[in-house]
Design an enzyme around this catalytic site. Structure first.
Site, PDB file in Angstrom:
ATOM      1  N   ALA A 101       7.682  11.810   5.924  1.00 22.13           N
ATOM      2  CA  ALA A 101       8.726  10.786   5.802  1.00 22.13           C
ATOM      3  C   ALA A 101       9.065  10.500   4.345  1.00 22.13           C
ATOM      4  CB  ALA A 101       8.268   9.508   6.515  1.00 22.13           C
ATOM      5  N   ASP A 127       3.377  21.631   1.997  1.00 25.35           N
ATOM      6  CA  ASP A 127       2.894  20.824   3.119  1.00 25.35           C
ATOM      7  C   ASP A 127       2.383  21.790   4.174  1.00 25.35           C
ATOM      8  OD1 ASP A 127       2.690  19.210   5.529  1.00 25.35           O
ATOM      9  OD2 ASP A 127       3.863  17.701   4.476  1.00 25.35           O
ATOM     10  N   ARG A 138      11.574   9.634  12.199  1.00 27.54           N
ATOM     11  CA  ARG A 138      11.463   9.011  10.870  1.00 27.54           C
ATOM     12  C   ARG A 138      11.599   9.996   9.719  1.00 27.54           C
ATOM     13  NH1 ARG A 138       6.766   9.800  13.280  1.00 27.54           N
ATOM     14  NH2 ARG A 138       4.973  10.648  12.149  1.00 27.54           N
ATOM     15  N   LYS A 151       7.206  22.185   7.631  1.00 28.76           N
ATOM     16  CA  LYS A 151       7.951  21.034   7.104  1.00 28.76           C
ATOM     17  C   LYS A 151       8.573  21.334   5.746  1.00 28.76           C
ATOM     18  CE  LYS A 151       5.604  17.180   9.394  1.00 28.76           C
ATOM     19  NZ  LYS A 151       4.838  15.930   9.208  1.00 28.76           N
ATOM     20  N   ASP A 199      -0.529  11.424   3.028  1.00 24.85           N
ATOM     21  CA  ASP A 199      -0.923  10.434   4.022  1.00 24.85           C
ATOM     22  C   ASP A 199      -2.439  10.296   4.120  1.00 24.85           C
ATOM     23  OD1 ASP A 199      -1.607  12.833   5.160  1.00 24.85           O
ATOM     24  OD2 ASP A 199      -0.525  12.539   7.037  1.00 24.85           O
ATOM     25  N   ASN A 200      -3.180  10.802   3.113  1.00 25.25           N
ATOM     26  CA  ASN A 200      -4.632  10.632   3.147  1.00 25.25           C
ATOM     27  C   ASN A 200      -5.184  10.459   1.740  1.00 25.25           C
ATOM     28  OD1 ASN A 200      -6.102  13.380   2.220  1.00 25.25           O
ATOM     29  ND2 ASN A 200      -4.180  13.888   3.276  1.00 25.25           N
ATOM     30  N   CYS A 256     -11.927   0.519   0.553  1.00 24.22           N
ATOM     31  CA  CYS A 256     -13.269   0.107   0.947  1.00 24.22           C
ATOM     32  C   CYS A 256     -13.233  -1.178   1.763  1.00 24.22           C
ATOM     33  CB  CYS A 256     -14.159  -0.063  -0.290  1.00 24.22           C
ATOM     34  SG  CYS A 256     -15.904  -0.246   0.125  1.00 24.22           S
TER      35      CYS A 256
END
Length: 468
Positions: A101, A127, A138, A151, A199-200, A256
């Site tokens: 996105a 990616d 999205r 992608k 995303d991580n 955390c």
């Protein structure tokens, strides 16, 4: 007349650029308008009155000498920043990591502003994911015919339609230690900058470390629930992403805190959203990756630096594979029951084993005792024991069983507006009868990721573990 104080400098800038529509600002306002249109459905309240937004801080201090129009598609951008600035954008060598996105939005902006679209310019996009049907809601550069395609390639092709001059190289690779033969010293040294659309956290930290090593500016961005952040990180001028960056100063939730010590409603909502994604989306993707190439999946898990998350995900995968092997209401219930114990029993036992109730915070340099570890927002937790009479417990079990049962194809999908769907399940008695036939999963000692918590000794990315 009115007796008002006028900021002459602001007024001059406002008037000078009043007739210049800049694409990035249009994109921002387009997002606001789209949200307001959605609100007309009645679920949310539209913005009352008028909205005024400006970004005067983005304007140059002085009027460029080369801002006269030349009859190009970049004349509006040059009217504000000058043609020499536009030429610099065109010749950039940039690296974009991730093409979901956020990546689609960045690619669109790059193409429309001429970034990497001139002589010497090159945008490398990577990616490892392929487009799924759910992405179409999205990730706006993708269409239905793109489902199944990489992608990076599909998005790059669309960007080149927006600007045929764009120089873009699409790769289908992860960025990490295993791909350093591709993303080697020469590759990083040749870059002008890096843009993260990940995303991580593990990949973010790796890219951040590489940017520190090679002294490259990094544009970090992300979303968290309803909020989003953009964090420009400049060598020798700002904090690194790992050290907090500007996003952390702006009120971002430390990882955390989300992992181990959520104490505010926002923390709990974000934690729950994360777990929902893990249980019902990520778990299925991991199962597919494991089925396609078990050796590669095991090697990837083995190279992870987050032992706590790896152990949790592998245990969840094993439970899912067992449920998929014999699809039934009982197997869906067992899967939900397993996750209850993984989340609310095992993780808490791991945490209290690593940090007992009498744990102290010791300064690593001075060895000074700074007080009890379990103080302030940190409250010593108790591992949960499933109780079918506890409303929170039985409702979690029923809801999770229903979702897993649909995911496994045991029950049909719920029709929109069907308020009687699985009505017989929605009771404490039904849950108690179901749980009576289930097996309590054995506790397996895991790990506690304390990265980002200085009090826990995790400032450098440590993981406390047992039985590994």
């Amino acid at each position: 007349g009115l007796d008002v104080e006028v900021d002459a400098d602001f007024f001059a800038k406002f008037v000078r650029h009043f007739a210049v529509p800049l694409q990035p600002l249009c994109a921002f306002l387009g997002g606001i308008v789209a949200q307001e249109v959605v609100k007309l459905a009645g679920k949310f309240t539209p913005i009352p009155g008028f909205l005024h937004f400006n970004a005067v801080e983005a304007l140059p201090d002085a009027v460029p000498s080369d801002c006269a129009p030349k009859g190009t598609r970049y004349d509006l951008l040059a009217a504000v920043y000058g043609h020499s600035f536009v030429a610099k954008l065109q010749s950039l060598k940039h690296f974009m990591v991730g093409c979901g996105a956020l990546g689609c939005e960045f690619l669109k902006n790059y193409a429309l502003n001429g970034v990497c679209c001139g002589e010497g310019g090159m945008l490398t996009v990577t990616d490892a994911d392929r487009i799924e049907l759910s992405n179409l809601t999205r990730q706006f550069l993708f269409r239905e015919h793109n489902v199944g395609q990489p992608k990076s390639k599909a998005a790059s092709d669309m960007a080149k339609i927006m600007n045929p001059a764009m120089k873009v190289k699409a790769l289908e690779m992860f960025v990490g230690t295993k791909t350093e033969d591709t993303f080697d010293d020469k590759f990083w040294q040749n870059l002008d900058g890096v843009c993260n659309a990940l995303d991580n956290m593990e990949a973010r930290f790796y890219v951040d470390d590489q940017c520190v090593k090679y002294e490259k500016p990094l544009l970090e961005s992300g979303t968290m629930g309803p909020a989003g952040n953009v964090d420009p990180i400049v060598p020798h001028k700002t904090q690194t992403y790992r050290d907090g960056g500007q996003a952390d100063e702006g009120g971002g939730i430390p990882m955390c805190t989300l992992r181990n010590f959520p104490h505010l409603p926002d923390h709990c909502i974000e934690w729950a959203r994360d777990q929902f994604e893990l249980l019902f989306v990520k778990s299925v993707k991991q199962a597919k990756k494991f089925a396609d190439d078990p050796a590669a999946f095991i090697a990837d898990r083995g190279s992870s630096t987050d032992d706590a998350q790896t152990i949790f995900e592998v245990r969840g995968l094993l439970s899912l594979l067992r449920a998929a092997e014999e699809r039934s209401l009982k197997s869906a219930g067992q899967l939900a029951y397993d996750y209850f114990h993984f989340l609310f029993r095992d993780r808490i036992i791991d945490l209290t084993t690593a940090f007992p109730q009498d744990a102290r915070v010791i300064d690593p340099d001075t060895k000074q005792d700074k007080g009890s570890f379990w103080s302030g927002h940190k409250r010593f937790p108790q591992a949960a024991k499933f109780d079918a009479a506890n409303e929170t417990h039985w409702k979690y079990q029923v809801a999770t069983t229903a979702l897993f049962a649909q995911m496994l194809g045991v029950v049909p999908q719920k029709a929109e507006g069907d308020n009687n769907f699985l009505k017989d399940w929605r009771s404490k008695k039904w849950c108690a009868e179901q749980v009576a036939a289930l097996r309590v999963p054995e506790y397996v000692a895991g790990a506690v990721n304390t990265e980002g918590d200085a009090a826990a000794g995790g400032g450098g990315g440590k993981c406390r573990s047992r039985g590994l």
